[in-house]
Design a protein around this motif. Structure first.
Motif, PDB file in Angstrom:
ATOM      1  N   UNK A  12       5.315  -7.329  -2.351  1.00 14.85           N
ATOM      2  CA  UNK A  12       4.743  -6.377  -2.130  1.00 14.85           C
ATOM      3  C   UNK A  12       3.046  -5.875  -1.034  1.00 14.85           C
ATOM      4  N   UNK A  13       2.151  -7.463  -0.692  1.00 16.82           N
ATOM      5  CA  UNK A  13       1.138  -7.190  -0.014  1.00 16.82           C
ATOM      6  C   UNK A  13       1.875  -7.581   1.516  1.00 16.82           C
ATOM      7  N   UNK A  14       3.001  -8.235   1.956  1.00 21.05           N
ATOM      8  CA  UNK A  14       3.486  -8.548   3.234  1.00 21.05           C
ATOM      9  C   UNK A  14       4.168  -7.150   4.134  1.00 21.05           C
ATOM     10  N   UNK A  15       4.950  -6.323   3.065  1.00 22.07           N
ATOM     11  CA  UNK A  15       5.476  -4.710   3.514  1.00 22.07           C
ATOM     12  C   UNK A  15       4.789  -4.286   3.405  1.00 22.07           C
ATOM     13  N   UNK A  16       3.604  -4.080   2.997  1.00 22.49           N
ATOM     14  CA  UNK A  16       1.684  -3.161   3.075  1.00 22.49           C
ATOM     15  C   UNK A  16       1.395  -3.784   4.516  1.00 22.49           C
ATOM     16  N   UNK A  17       1.412  -5.058   4.668  1.00 19.19           N
ATOM     17  CA  UNK A  17       0.480  -5.590   6.094  1.00 19.19           C
ATOM     18  C   UNK A  17       1.500  -5.135   7.535  1.00 19.19           C
ATOM     19  N   UNK A  18       2.799  -5.415   6.619  1.00 23.30           N
ATOM     20  CA  UNK A  18       3.803  -4.920   8.539  1.00 23.30           C
ATOM     21  C   UNK A  18       4.682  -3.264   8.464  1.00 23.30           C
ATOM     22  N   UNK A  19       4.235  -2.936   6.882  1.00 23.93           N
ATOM     23  CA  UNK A  19       4.601  -1.028   7.784  1.00 23.93           C
ATOM     24  C   UNK A  19       5.818  -0.976   7.081  1.00 23.93           C
ATOM     25  N   UNK A  20       6.745  -1.889   6.646  1.00 18.77           N
ATOM     26  CA  UNK A  20       7.649  -1.727   6.428  1.00 18.77           C
ATOM     27  C   UNK A  20       7.538  -0.819   4.267  1.00 18.77           C
ATOM     28  N   UNK A  21       6.621  -0.622   3.679  1.00 17.95           N
ATOM     29  CA  UNK A  21       6.495   0.269   2.879  1.00 17.95           C
ATOM     30  C   UNK A  21       5.946   2.269   3.252  1.00 17.95           C
ATOM     31  N   UNK A  22       5.244   1.398   4.269  1.00 15.80           N
ATOM     32  CA  UNK A  22       5.412   3.429   5.261  1.00 15.80           C
ATOM     33  C   UNK A  22       6.836   3.755   5.415  1.00 15.80           C
ATOM     34  N   UNK A  23       7.493   3.169   5.903  1.00 11.40           N
ATOM     35  CA  UNK A  23       8.829   3.085   6.143  1.00 11.40           C
ATOM     36  C   UNK A  23       9.741   4.383   5.209  1.00 11.40           C
TER      37      UNK A  23
END
Length: 62
Positions: A12-23
């Motif tokens: 979850x942290x890495x997805x938030x950090x990289x912006x993948x969750x934003x997409x």
């Protein structure tokens, strides 16, 4: 069980950090509000996001 929880938290942290969750959130919102329109690709989303950020120069720190 604790390892699984830790792995999910790191993911979850890495997805938030990289912006993948934003997409992913953008795609969900786009499908909800524009069900007949095609969903933009990740590249198109990044271009739109960059243009939006650059047009709002007052919100940038540098």
């Amino acid at each position: 069980m604790r390892i699984r929880h830790w792995v999910r938290a790191v993911r979850w942290y890495l997805r938030e950090l990289t912006g993948e969750a934003d997409y992913d959130r953008h795609c969900e919102r786009h499908r909800r509000h524009h069900p007949l329109a095609p969903v933009p690709t990740r590249r198109e989303y990044q271009v739109l996001r960059t243009r939006h950020q650059e047009s709002r120069t007052h919100s940038r720190c540098c």
